[in-house]
Scaffold this active site. Structure first.
Site, PDB file in Angstrom:
ATOM      1  N   LYS A 182       0.873  -1.170   0.000  1.00 41.61           N
ATOM      2  CA  LYS A 182       0.000   0.000   0.000  1.00 41.61           C
ATOM      3  C   LYS A 182       0.908   1.218   0.000  1.00 41.61           C
ATOM      4  CE  LYS A 182      -2.926   2.870   2.909  1.00 41.61           C
ATOM      5  NZ  LYS A 182      -1.954   3.987   2.867  1.00 41.61           N
ATOM      6  N   GLY A 239       4.817   3.405  11.110  1.00 42.14           N
ATOM      7  CA  GLY A 239       3.952   4.574  11.153  1.00 42.14           C
ATOM      8  C   GLY A 239       3.581   4.944  12.568  1.00 42.14           C
ATOM      9  N   SER A 240       2.440   5.610  12.709  1.00 44.64           N
ATOM     10  CA  SER A 240       2.031   6.162  13.993  1.00 44.64           C
ATOM     11  C   SER A 240       1.504   5.079  14.923  1.00 44.64           C
ATOM     12  CB  SER A 240       0.947   7.215  13.781  1.00 44.64           C
ATOM     13  OG  SER A 240      -0.262   6.605  13.342  1.00 44.64           O
ATOM     14  N   GLY A 243      -2.437   4.683  14.239  1.00 39.93           N
ATOM     15  CA  GLY A 243      -2.727   3.938  13.018  1.00 39.93           C
ATOM     16  C   GLY A 243      -2.270   2.497  13.099  1.00 39.93           C
ATOM     17  N   GLY A 244      -1.078   2.282  13.636  1.00 36.29           N
ATOM     18  CA  GLY A 244      -0.561   0.929  13.740  1.00 36.29           C
ATOM     19  C   GLY A 244      -1.369   0.074  14.693  1.00 36.29           C
ATOM     20  N   GLU A 263       6.149  -1.077  13.509  1.00 40.44           N
ATOM     21  CA  GLU A 263       7.111  -0.210  14.195  1.00 40.44           C
ATOM     22  C   GLU A 263       6.381   1.117  14.374  1.00 40.44           C
ATOM     23  OE1 GLU A 263       8.982   2.863  14.662  1.00 40.44           O
ATOM     24  OE2 GLU A 263      10.051   2.506  12.791  1.00 40.44           O
ATOM     25  N   CYS A 300      12.084   7.905  13.507  1.00 44.05           N
ATOM     26  CA  CYS A 300      11.537   7.126  14.618  1.00 44.05           C
ATOM     27  C   CYS A 300      12.560   6.934  15.729  1.00 44.05           C
ATOM     28  CB  CYS A 300      11.028   5.775  14.119  1.00 44.05           C
ATOM     29  SG  CYS A 300      12.190   4.908  13.051  1.00 44.05           S
ATOM     30  N   GLU A 389       5.446  10.567  22.368  1.00 45.02           N
ATOM     31  CA  GLU A 389       6.203  11.074  21.232  1.00 45.02           C
ATOM     32  C   GLU A 389       5.534  12.274  20.586  1.00 45.02           C
ATOM     33  OE1 GLU A 389       8.177   9.320  17.115  1.00 45.02           O
ATOM     34  OE2 GLU A 389       6.255   8.522  17.807  1.00 45.02           O
TER      35      GLU A 389
END
Length: 505
Positions: A182, A239-240, A243-244, A263, A300, A389
């Site tokens: 994606k 990603g965030s 979202g993750g 991650e 990250c 974060e």
């Protein structure tokens, strides 16, 4: 060399358009139209990947290695065009894109050498013991085998190394798993040209066309369709946290749950021990300022929190950090959304009654300027929000009264990608006390360095306890990343002639 995207999806070797489109939002230059991915596109790509798996998953390692080498070569052939469009879309400097492209091709080639050695197969053998009492033992062989089609999400902050042909895709292909990517809407043109490189490598090596597909993803519906598809057997994501975690939960709720290797981010705390702070605090502070603001803080592994013993040496550290940060101007962020999220995170600190500004700036539009605050250990431990974060160039200095308080603070952190010790020889006793705590908190522990910059190598771990990642035993960087997409199979008393070639005697 300019590259003009055509805006289509790559599915089983064919460029496919859709009725709906979305516009890119480049840092510079005109926006481009791209086909909007649908569930139908994901379904076609997943079915093509499943068909390809019956061939690709059982090809000799040498053939897969040749395919990975061909991908690296095709990316390098398009090097100037990739840099051109990536700079336009992301606002990252050309040197950063060139370096990231070299990292991408370098990890592809590293995986080639690794799979050719065969160590990733973890082959084991128990000889038959026909005369063992009270029961004989059969002959048993074990080997790692690919899990099947893998879904991969392109990352916003690394348009090459963690995206279409990045570590997740490369490690899945090395393992023998077809991939459906994606693409990230922040850099769709960059994703498209890299997909073209992989398509060319498929053509030159003759591997099945369905081994790789690329679907533009402008919203969450495409990602949700990918993780829900019954033919997808594992997912790689960078990603965030929000979202993750949502995608992780979708994977767990499937009729057949699948592993989600996410991650999700980290504040990467640095602990500056007393002797190191006294001897070279200003130098450490200057290095921290450079690491904190590298790439507008969009890593990250960005070291967002530094813990120091309170006192005059801490005052000098803070003063040196302020002086270094005052020289750093506004930087372009990757997307308007990331810039807005940074401003929201910054606003939390700007009004927080328990923090004091060291340097406080205002960020507008798609740019970000650095800000740093300081607080006490007690205030930090009272408010979990201070440990969350903020993706961008924002830092927090936490002052602790002594070494025991530093250890208590370390225990309070959630899972991290990295933790850093700045220490001199006389700090070793305190460092030895901290190390077991940090081992439980982080995937990578550094001494006298800065965590931005992740080496692609055999010994590297890029992962950690939740919420740094969703699987504490995995890494998304280094040759161990391949093992995420393998599972062990035992072969008991099988005749040699039907055993897989890699495990025959």
């Amino acid at each position: 060399m300019a590259y003009t995207p055509h805006g289509r999806h790559l599915i089983a070797g064919e460029w496919v358009a859709g009725e709906a489109t979305f516009l890119s939002s480049p840092s510079s230059g005109p926006a481009q139209a791209f086909s909007a991915g649908t569930e139908a596109h994901v379904d076609a790509a997943a079915k093509a990947a499943e068909d390809a798996f019956w061939t690709y998953g059982y090809l000799p390692r040498e053939t897969r290695a040749g395919f990975l080498m061909a991908i690296a070569a095709e990316i390098e052939e398009r090097g100037a065009a990739i840099t051109d469009i990536a700079v336009r879309e992301t606002g990252l400097p050309a040197a950063r894109i060139d370096g990231e492209r070299a990292r991408t091709t370098g990890q592809l080639r590293l995986f080639v050498y690794h799979i050719l050695k065969g160590e990733f197969l973890d082959r084991r053998f128990d000889a038959a013991l026909p005369d063992r009492q009270p029961l004989p033992r059969p002959e048993i062989r074990l080997m790692q085998r690919p899990v099947g089609p893998v879904g991969v999400f392109g990352a916003s902050n690394f348009p090459l190394a963690f995206s279409v042909a990045g570590g997740d895709t490369a490690s899945a292909l090395a393992a023998g798993c077809p991939v459906v990517v994606k693409g990230h809407p922040a850099h769709p043109g960059t994703g498209e040209i890299v997909a073209e490189a992989i398509r060319a490598a498929i053509a030159t090596t003759g591997v099945p066309k369905g081994v790789f597909s690329f679907v533009h993803g402008q919203d969450r519906l495409v990602g949700e369709a990918l993780v829900r598809h019954p033919l997808i057997k594992a997912v790689g994501f960078t990603g965030s946290l929000a979202g993750g975690r949502a995608l992780f939960d979708l994977c767990a709720r499937r009729p057949e749950p699948i592993p989600f290797f996410g991650e999700l981010g980290s504040v990467n705390p640095m602990f500056v021990l007393p002797e190191a702070l006294f001897a070279r605090g200003p130098a450490i502070a200057a290095g921290w300022a450079a690491s904190l603001t590298m790439g507008a803080g969009q890593f990250c592994t960005n070291p967002g929190i530094v813990v120091v013993p309170d006192g005059k040496a801490a005052d000098r550290f803070v003063s040196a950090a302020r002086t270094a940060l005052e020289k750093i101007g506004p930087q372009t962020m990757l997307t308007d959304g990331i810039a807005e999220a940074f401003r929201r995170g910054h606003a939390r600190f700007a009004v927080h009654e328990a923090v004091r500004p060291v340097i406080e700036t205002q960020s507008e539009g798609r740019t970000a300027s650095p800000s740093v605050y300081e607080t006490t250990a007690d205030a930090f431990l009272r408010d979990h929000a201070l440990s969350e974060e903020v993706f961008g160039p924002l830092g927090l200095v936490v002052r602790v009264p002594d070494g025991a308080a530093m250890i208590d603070l370390a225990r309070a952190f959630e899972g991290q990608l990295t933790a850093t010790l700045h220490m001199d020889r006389a700090d070793a006793p305190l460092a030895r006390q901290l190390l077991p705590v940090l081992e439980r908190k982080a995937g990578r522990i550094l001494a006298n360095g800065f965590p931005t910059g992740v080496e692609v190598s055999d010994a590297m771990i890029h992962g950690g306890p939740y919420p740094a990642s969703t699987n504490f035993g995995a890494t998304s960087v280094g040759t161990m990343a391949i093992r995420r997409f393998l599972r062990p199979v035992s072969y008991q008393n099988l005749p040699d002639e039907i055993l897989p070639t890699d495990i025959r005697p």
